[in-house]
Design an enzyme around this catalytic site. Structure first.
Site, mmCIF file in Angstrom:
data_model
loop_
_atom_site.group_PDB
_atom_site.id
_atom_site.type_symbol
_atom_site.label_atom_id
_atom_site.label_comp_id
_atom_site.label_asym_id
_atom_site.label_seq_id
_atom_site.Cartn_x
_atom_site.Cartn_y
_atom_site.Cartn_z
ATOM 1 C CE LYS A 44 45.049 -33.373 -39.080
ATOM 2 N NZ LYS A 44 43.854 -32.535 -37.647
ATOM 3 C CB CYS A 74 48.519 -31.862 -35.113
ATOM 4 S SG CYS A 74 47.444 -33.215 -33.950
HETATM 5 N N1 SAJ Z 1 51.087 -22.185 -30.639
HETATM 6 C C1 SAJ Z 1 51.994 -20.949 -30.517
HETATM 7 N N2 SAJ Z 1 51.734 -19.273 -31.416
HETATM 8 C C2 SAJ Z 1 50.793 -19.511 -31.406
HETATM 9 C C3 SAJ Z 1 49.478 -20.285 -31.444
HETATM 10 C C4 SAJ Z 1 50.520 -21.919 -30.874
HETATM 11 O O1 SAJ Z 1 53.360 -20.920 -30.032
HETATM 12 O O2 SAJ Z 1 50.830 -18.151 -31.809
HETATM 13 C C5 SAJ Z 1 52.236 -23.063 -30.346
HETATM 14 C C6 SAJ Z 1 51.734 -23.923 -29.288
HETATM 15 O O3 SAJ Z 1 51.860 -22.859 -27.807
HETATM 16 C C7 SAJ Z 1 51.740 -25.110 -28.868
HETATM 17 C C8 SAJ Z 1 51.941 -25.576 -30.522
HETATM 18 O O4 SAJ Z 1 52.193 -24.051 -31.142
HETATM 19 O O5 SAJ Z 1 53.271 -25.788 -28.921
HETATM 20 C C9 SAJ Z 1 50.478 -26.340 -31.375
HETATM 21 O O6 SAJ Z 1 49.510 -25.849 -30.709
HETATM 22 P P1 SAJ Z 1 47.555 -25.542 -31.129
HETATM 23 O O7 SAJ Z 1 46.628 -25.131 -30.078
HETATM 24 O O8 SAJ Z 1 48.305 -24.312 -32.456
HETATM 25 O O9 SAJ Z 1 47.614 -26.076 -32.209
HETATM 26 P P2 SAJ Z 1 46.961 -28.480 -31.600
HETATM 27 O O10 SAJ Z 1 48.191 -29.092 -32.081
HETATM 28 O O11 SAJ Z 1 46.886 -28.277 -29.777
HETATM 29 O O12 SAJ Z 1 45.644 -29.046 -32.496
HETATM 30 C C10 SAJ Z 1 46.244 -28.377 -33.618
HETATM 31 C C11 SAJ Z 1 45.007 -27.561 -34.179
HETATM 32 N N3 SAJ Z 1 45.416 -27.489 -36.252
HETATM 33 C C12 SAJ Z 1 45.131 -26.450 -36.026
HETATM 34 O O13 SAJ Z 1 44.587 -25.433 -35.567
HETATM 35 C C13 SAJ Z 1 45.140 -25.870 -37.670
HETATM 36 C C14 SAJ Z 1 43.859 -28.636 -34.217
HETATM 37 O O14 SAJ Z 1 41.850 -28.073 -34.528
HETATM 38 C C15 SAJ Z 1 43.650 -29.729 -35.146
HETATM 39 O O15 SAJ Z 1 43.299 -31.215 -34.401
HETATM 40 C C16 SAJ Z 1 45.181 -30.811 -34.997
HETATM 41 O O16 SAJ Z 1 45.985 -30.153 -33.928
HETATM 42 C C17 SAJ Z 1 45.719 -32.146 -35.303
HETATM 43 O O17 SAJ Z 1 45.033 -33.215 -34.822
HETATM 44 O O18 SAJ Z 1 46.170 -32.277 -36.160
#
Ligand code: SAJ
Length: 418
Positions: free
Chosen positions: A215, A269
């Site tokens: 995870k 996360c």
């Molecule tokens: N972000 C970027 N660039 C990207 C992708 C995301 O700047 O290309 C930023 C987003 O804007 C945001 C942050 O990263 O600020 C995180 O967003 P996210 O959509 O990547 O993830 P979370 O935090 O909403 O959810 C993540 C997910 N993990 C993965 O995709 C590996 C989700 O599946 C998990 O369940 C969750 O963390 C968790 O609870 O751990």
């Protein structure tokens, strides 16, 4: 033949993971009691209401409560399975703060019976599931817990990390594959039976520590890759290139998939979990630590760039579009956009800052205290502004007419308008 789960489930923690899990189990006919320390949350859920916005959750919760399968309480009842879904933040020193897990364990111990299953869902450093078993053993010396090598365990303890994406929780909870790590193969099998009630994906059984680490690796993988994109964006800015164009071209290579730069990494996360890896192996986690540093530095970089632009105006008005931590959700916690607005407001009290966030009705507390920040509709904020800073790529902003931006300085941290 896979074994089948029957009986009652108590879920400790009715937050972003616990409540959807409770609703999904209950709508499949399982008797579920949701337990939370927050009385307002318990009251809301008991009335079939949800305390936060997540697509399709409200219907599932009200349906499950109406069916009589979902109830809520501040005390932990006897049950056949217990799911711990409480927060695991990190402390000042970036070590995991397990106090909520400990408290949940202490709530379960008095009602624990032979044959019960205890599952830790909260994201945790390797070894935490075993620690849960030890805590239970201390409180219930009459039971054999599975970390001990003495005899056959009375209770089964496993880790099953949640992996759902906020905004898609109700879909991903059912369709995603699940990792179930047991303190013994028997523990994994018993926990897997519980998740098989609703999980249509593959259930991958392993040991508890591998499940815990897997995870953390998922989110560290994403953090490192976002850091790469964010570093490319500052390099491109420095040498006068458009990072979106550079990434678009590079991503045409069949084995390259650079992620999207942004104003920083938010959420509960991705910005947290990598620290749990650093915490267990500080000397070896150089890349993971560096990625955290790159992503954490990005909001300040955005502020510096905006301030530089402000120098071109006598009394600049700045429109900041978006406050949530990512697109199309109303979650403002751990949001780089909020940090950016706060830092701008604090360092330049003379700035007139107009914030547009279509998914919330009022400014968060940390921004309300500034006299120079006000919440407005996007068209008004943009119309008043000399500088427009796009912080969140909400669909609402994507569909905004570009003619509104004419004559303004635009700083688009998400590449939405290119
Ligand atoms: N972000 C970027 N660039 C990207 C992708 C995301 O700047 O290309 C930023 C987003 O804007 C945001 C942050 O990263 O600020 C995180 O967003 P996210 O959509 O990547 O993830 P979370 O935090 O909403 O959810 C993540 C997910 N993990 C993965 O995709 C590996 C989700 O599946 C998990 O369940 C969750 O963390 C968790 O609870 O751990």
């Amino acid at each position: 033949m896979d074994e089948k789960f029957t009986g009652r489930v108590a879920i400790l923690g009715l937050g972003y993971i616990g409540l959807p899990t409770a609703a999904v189990l209950a709508t499949r006919g399982i008797e579920v009691v949701g337990v939370d320390v927050n009385e307002a949350t318990v009251k809301a859920v008991a009335n079939g209401e949800v305390p936060f916005v997540e697509p399709d959750l409200a219907t599932a919760v009200s349906g499950a409560v109406a069916m009589g399968n979902l109830t809520a309480s501040t005390t932990t009842p006897r049950a056949d399975a217990f799911i711990i879904a409480v927060p695991t933040p990190f402390a000042e020193d970036h070590q995991a703060d397990l106090r909520h897990v400990h408290a949940a364990t202490a709530q379960i111990a008095p009602v624990l019976e032979r044959g019960n299953v205890v599952v830790l869902e909260s994201t945790s450093p390797p070894g935490t599931t075993e620690q849960v078993s030890r805590w239970l053993a201390e409180l219930r010396p009459d039971l054999v817990l599975p970390h001990s090598s003495e005899g056959v365990a009375d209770v089964h303890v496993a880790h099953c990390p949640e992996r759902v994406l906020p905004g898609r929780i109700m879909i991903e909870m059912v369709t995603n594959d699940r990792v179930v790590g047991g303190l013994s193969p028997r523990c994994a099998a018993r926990a897997a039976a519980l998740y098989r009630v609703f999980c249509q994906g593959t259930i991958l059984m392993t040991d508890a520590a591998s499940a815990e680490m897997a995870k953390l690796v998922e989110n560290a993988y994403r953090d490192v890759n976002i850091a790469f994109a964010n570093e490319l964006s500052t390099i491109s800015e420095e040498i006068g290139l458009d990072v979106w164009e550079v990434i678009r071209l590079a991503n045409h290579h069949p084995r390259v998939n650079v992620l999207t730069p942004g104003p920083g990494v938010g959420g509960h996360c991705i910005a947290v979990d990598p620290w749990f890896i650093v915490g267990v192996a500080p000397d070896s986690s150089r890349l993971i630590r560096a990625a955290r540093g790159v992503n954490d530095a990005k909001p300040h970089h955005v502020v510096e760039q905006v301030m530089r632009t402000c120098g071109r105006f006598r009394e600049p008005t700045v429109a900041c579009l978006g406050l949530s931590y990512k697109a199309n959700i109303d979650d403002l916690r751990e949001s780089p956009a909020v940090d950016i607005v706060a830092e701008l407001a604090a360092s330049r009290p003379d700035l007139d800052i107009r914030v547009a966030e279509p998914l919330v009705r009022r400014l968060p507390l940390e921004l309300e205290t500034f006299g120079n920040v006000q919440l407005q509709g996007a068209p008004d904020a943009v119309a008043a502004a000399d500088i427009v800073v796009l912080l969140v790529d909400h669909d609402h902003f994507r569909s905004m007419s570009r003619s509104r931006l004419a004559g303004k300085v635009v700083y688009d941290t998400r590449g939405l308008w290119r």
